[in-house]
Design a protein around this motif. Sequence first.
Motif, mmCIF file in Angstrom:
data_model
loop_
_atom_site.group_PDB
_atom_site.id
_atom_site.type_symbol
_atom_site.label_atom_id
_atom_site.label_comp_id
_atom_site.label_asym_id
_atom_site.label_seq_id
_atom_site.Cartn_x
_atom_site.Cartn_y
_atom_site.Cartn_z
ATOM 1 N N GLU A 1 -11.336 12.020 70.030
ATOM 2 C CA GLU A 1 -12.709 10.866 70.587
ATOM 3 C C GLU A 1 -11.731 10.151 72.158
ATOM 4 O O GLU A 1 -12.432 9.270 73.223
ATOM 5 C CB GLU A 1 -13.008 9.680 69.941
ATOM 6 C CG GLU A 1 -14.595 10.391 69.564
ATOM 7 C CD GLU A 1 -15.188 9.626 68.788
ATOM 8 O OE1 GLU A 1 -15.420 7.738 68.972
ATOM 9 O OE2 GLU A 1 -15.995 9.745 67.579
ATOM 10 N N THR B 1 -35.264 12.596 80.693
ATOM 11 C CA THR B 1 -33.796 11.351 79.220
ATOM 12 C C THR B 1 -35.600 10.743 79.400
ATOM 13 O O THR B 1 -35.869 9.684 79.897
ATOM 14 C CB THR B 1 -32.823 11.046 79.827
ATOM 15 O OG1 THR B 1 -32.080 12.083 80.092
ATOM 16 C CG2 THR B 1 -32.987 10.057 78.724
ATOM 17 N N ASP C 1 -28.118 11.697 82.881
ATOM 18 C CA ASP C 1 -27.440 13.034 82.163
ATOM 19 C C ASP C 1 -27.451 12.285 80.635
ATOM 20 O O ASP C 1 -27.349 10.845 80.601
ATOM 21 C CB ASP C 1 -26.022 12.805 82.371
ATOM 22 C CG ASP C 1 -25.378 13.882 82.081
ATOM 23 O OD1 ASP C 1 -25.274 13.594 81.082
ATOM 24 O OD2 ASP C 1 -24.375 14.153 82.529
ATOM 25 N N LYS C 2 -28.543 12.646 79.161
ATOM 26 C CA LYS C 2 -27.811 12.311 78.299
ATOM 27 C C LYS C 2 -27.155 11.334 77.732
ATOM 28 O O LYS C 2 -26.975 11.084 76.818
ATOM 29 C CB LYS C 2 -29.331 12.953 77.113
ATOM 30 C CG LYS C 2 -29.342 12.396 76.219
ATOM 31 C CD LYS C 2 -30.749 13.579 75.721
ATOM 32 C CE LYS C 2 -31.704 12.333 74.361
ATOM 33 N NZ LYS C 2 -32.271 13.444 73.861
ATOM 34 N N ARG C 3 -26.091 12.786 77.630
ATOM 35 C CA ARG C 3 -24.599 13.136 77.201
ATOM 36 C C ARG C 3 -24.362 11.687 77.322
ATOM 37 O O ARG C 3 -23.519 10.650 76.954
ATOM 38 C CB ARG C 3 -24.320 13.873 77.251
ATOM 39 C CG ARG C 3 -23.078 14.231 76.502
ATOM 40 C CD ARG C 3 -22.714 15.494 76.294
ATOM 41 N NE ARG C 3 -21.583 15.606 77.625
ATOM 42 C CZ ARG C 3 -20.496 15.690 78.757
ATOM 43 N NH1 ARG C 3 -19.467 14.460 77.381
ATOM 44 N NH2 ARG C 3 -20.377 16.025 79.207
ATOM 45 N N ARG C 4 -24.140 11.691 78.431
ATOM 46 C CA ARG C 4 -23.645 10.470 79.784
ATOM 47 C C ARG C 4 -24.299 9.016 79.591
ATOM 48 O O ARG C 4 -23.226 8.379 78.940
ATOM 49 C CB ARG C 4 -23.612 10.768 81.003
ATOM 50 C CG ARG C 4 -22.564 11.686 81.282
ATOM 51 C CD ARG C 4 -21.289 11.152 81.258
ATOM 52 N NE ARG C 4 -20.205 12.969 81.591
ATOM 53 C CZ ARG C 4 -18.996 13.077 81.586
ATOM 54 N NH1 ARG C 4 -18.351 12.187 79.794
ATOM 55 N NH2 ARG C 4 -18.006 14.467 82.232
ATOM 56 N N ARG D 1 -25.631 8.212 76.941
ATOM 57 C CA ARG D 1 -25.524 7.840 75.361
ATOM 58 C C ARG D 1 -23.966 7.218 74.515
ATOM 59 O O ARG D 1 -23.696 6.430 74.488
ATOM 60 C CB ARG D 1 -25.454 9.194 74.506
ATOM 61 C CG ARG D 1 -25.168 8.729 72.922
ATOM 62 C CD ARG D 1 -25.053 10.267 72.138
ATOM 63 N NE ARG D 1 -26.687 11.205 72.277
ATOM 64 C CZ ARG D 1 -27.835 10.393 71.092
ATOM 65 N NH1 ARG D 1 -27.282 9.710 69.974
ATOM 66 N NH2 ARG D 1 -28.156 10.957 71.475
ATOM 67 N N GLN D 2 -22.867 7.412 76.155
ATOM 68 C CA GLN D 2 -21.954 7.215 75.598
ATOM 69 C C GLN D 2 -22.138 5.765 76.319
ATOM 70 O O GLN D 2 -20.934 4.773 75.195
ATOM 71 C CB GLN D 2 -20.544 8.015 77.550
ATOM 72 C CG GLN D 2 -20.716 9.885 76.346
ATOM 73 C CD GLN D 2 -19.729 9.811 77.034
ATOM 74 O OE1 GLN D 2 -20.352 10.657 78.127
ATOM 75 N NE2 GLN D 2 -18.613 9.936 77.375
#
Length: 556
Positions: free
Chosen positions: A377, A400, A434-437, A439-440
Motif C-alpha cells: 500500500e 457511483t 472514480d469509485k476506487r479513488r 474509496r482511497q
Amino acid sequence: MLRGEPLGNAPRAAVFDSLAATEQQLRARLELANRLGALAADARDLAELFRVLYDETARVMDATVFLFALYDEASATVQVVRQMDRGVEHSGGTFPLGKGFTSEVIRTGAPRLVRRWSAEGPPVRLLYGTEAGELVAPQSGVVVPILSGDRVLGVLSAQSYRPEAYEDADVLSLGAIAVQAGITVKRLHHERRALQLEAVLATMNDALLIVDARGAIVQMNRAARELLCLDSASLVFGQPLEQQRLEQWPATAREIAQALVPVIDALRSGTGVVDVEIELRSGQLRVLSLSASVLRSPGGALQGGVVVFRDVTGQRDLERLREDIFAMAWHDMKTPITVIRGHAELLLRRLSCGERDPKVLETDAASIVTHTDHLSELLTTLFDVSCLEAGLLSISRGPTDLGALVRDVTEGMQSTARHHIKVLADQSVAGEWDKRRIRQVLMNLLSNALKYSPEGSTVTVSVAADERGATVRVRDEGIGLDGPELAQLFRRGYRAEGARNETGGGLGLYFSNGIIAAHGGRMWAESLGHGQGSTFCFTLALREEHSAGRPVEDRA
C-alpha cells in the motif's frame, strides 16, 4: 610642333571636346546614381529591386540579358534572384562557385569586361531564362561585383548576343548601379533579418534580452516583458541597467535586475554565463535558469550579448518531489521491512527446530502477510503521489453511490476500530466519480480520524447532497488543529504538531486533496483548536458534463 609652341585650333578643340564628353559622362552617371537611389529605396523585396536595376541598366547599355545574383559566403553558392532574357523575365536558380566570369568576379571582387565571349571565356552550357532547345551563347558581357566594404554581396551582369557590345564606360556605369544595389541589398537583408528575429523572439517561450556592448537593453521578447511585468514607461531601451529607474519596476523585475548585473558585467568583458539559477522570493517562489552568450562582429569586436531566462520551477519541484519520495519511502519502509524480516527469521528458526504448533506458525505467517500488504500500500501511494505531481493521475469516472460507498468503507473498518463510528448518510447520493479513488480518500480520512482520537471516542461520517453537489464530513474528537496548521494541512509531507509522534509520511491528505481536485471538487478542514477535535470535508459535483466525444477517463 616644337616644345612650348602653342596648340593649334584643331588640337585645342579636340581637348575641349574630350573634357566636355568626360564631364557629360560624369553628369550622366551622377544623375543615374541619384535616380536609381531614389527608385531602389522604395523597393520592398529583391524582385522589385531586380526590376529597378534592369530598367536603369537598359537605359544606358545593351541589357538583352540581365542577371542579378547574390552570393552566400557560408555555402559558397550563387543565388540568381531573377534574370531578363530578350525582354522576358525569368525566375533564378542556385549554383556553386565555378570557373565562369560570375564566379571569377565574386572571388576577386573586381569587375570583368568580356568583349568576345568565345575567345575569352569558357563555353556556356546553361543560360538562365533560355530553353535548352534554343540555347544561344552570349557574345559579350560585363560583370560587376555588388560590394559592402571588402565583402562581395553578389553581382550584376549585362550580356549581349552581339560581340564587342560593351566598352570601359559601360563597366563604370554598371558599377555605379551596383553601388546603389549594394545599399538596397544591405537594407533588405537587415529588414529580413529583423523580421526573422522578431518572429523567432515572438514564438519563444523562454524570456530573452539583447544587450549592447555597454550593457544597455536594446530588445526583449514578449516572454521577457511578461516575466518582468514592464511597460514602455518603466524600461528605457538603450540605457544601461544601472541607469534605469529601478524603483519604478515591480518587485520581481527588481530581483531579476539585481541578478542581471554580474551577468551583464561578464558580457561586457567578453565572457558568457551558463545555467546560473536564481530564486525569486517576491510573491510565489520561482526558480529561473539564466544563460548568456557574447555577440561579436565578424571581425571579433564585442557587440553585446543575449541573455535567456528559463522558468525551471516545475522541474525543480519534480526533483524535490523525487527526493522527498525517496526519503519518505526509506523512512516508512524501514519498519515493515524490519518486521517482515524479523518474523521470517523467527518462522525459519521455529521450522528448523521442529516447531509444529499450527497457531504459532500461523501467527508469524499472518504478521508477514499483514506487513507485506502495508508495504505494498505504501509503494502504491508513493507511485500515485508521483503521478499526481506529474499530472498523470488517472481518474476513471463511472456511476457511483456515495452513500453506499461510505457505508461500505465504515463497515469494513468498524470491525478493527476501538472507536464508535457513526454514519449519517442519505439513502442514495449518485454521481459520476472514480469509485476506487473516492474509496482511497474515505479510507484515508477515516484512518486519520481513528488514529488521532482517543479510544472509545466517536467518529461521525456524514453525507449530504443538494441540487449542485454532495458533501462528505468526517468528524473526530481527537487532537484538533489551530489556524496555521489548518492552512498547511494539504501540503506534501506536512505533519501537524500533534501528529508528529505517529507513523506516516504526510502524504495521505496531500494525495486525497489531489484526487478531489481532479474530480473538480474541494477539500478543507475545520477545527476549534487543539483538543477540540477536527472535521475533514470534501465536496463533489453531482453531475459531470462531458462534451461530445470526451473520454470518460480524465487526467489530473
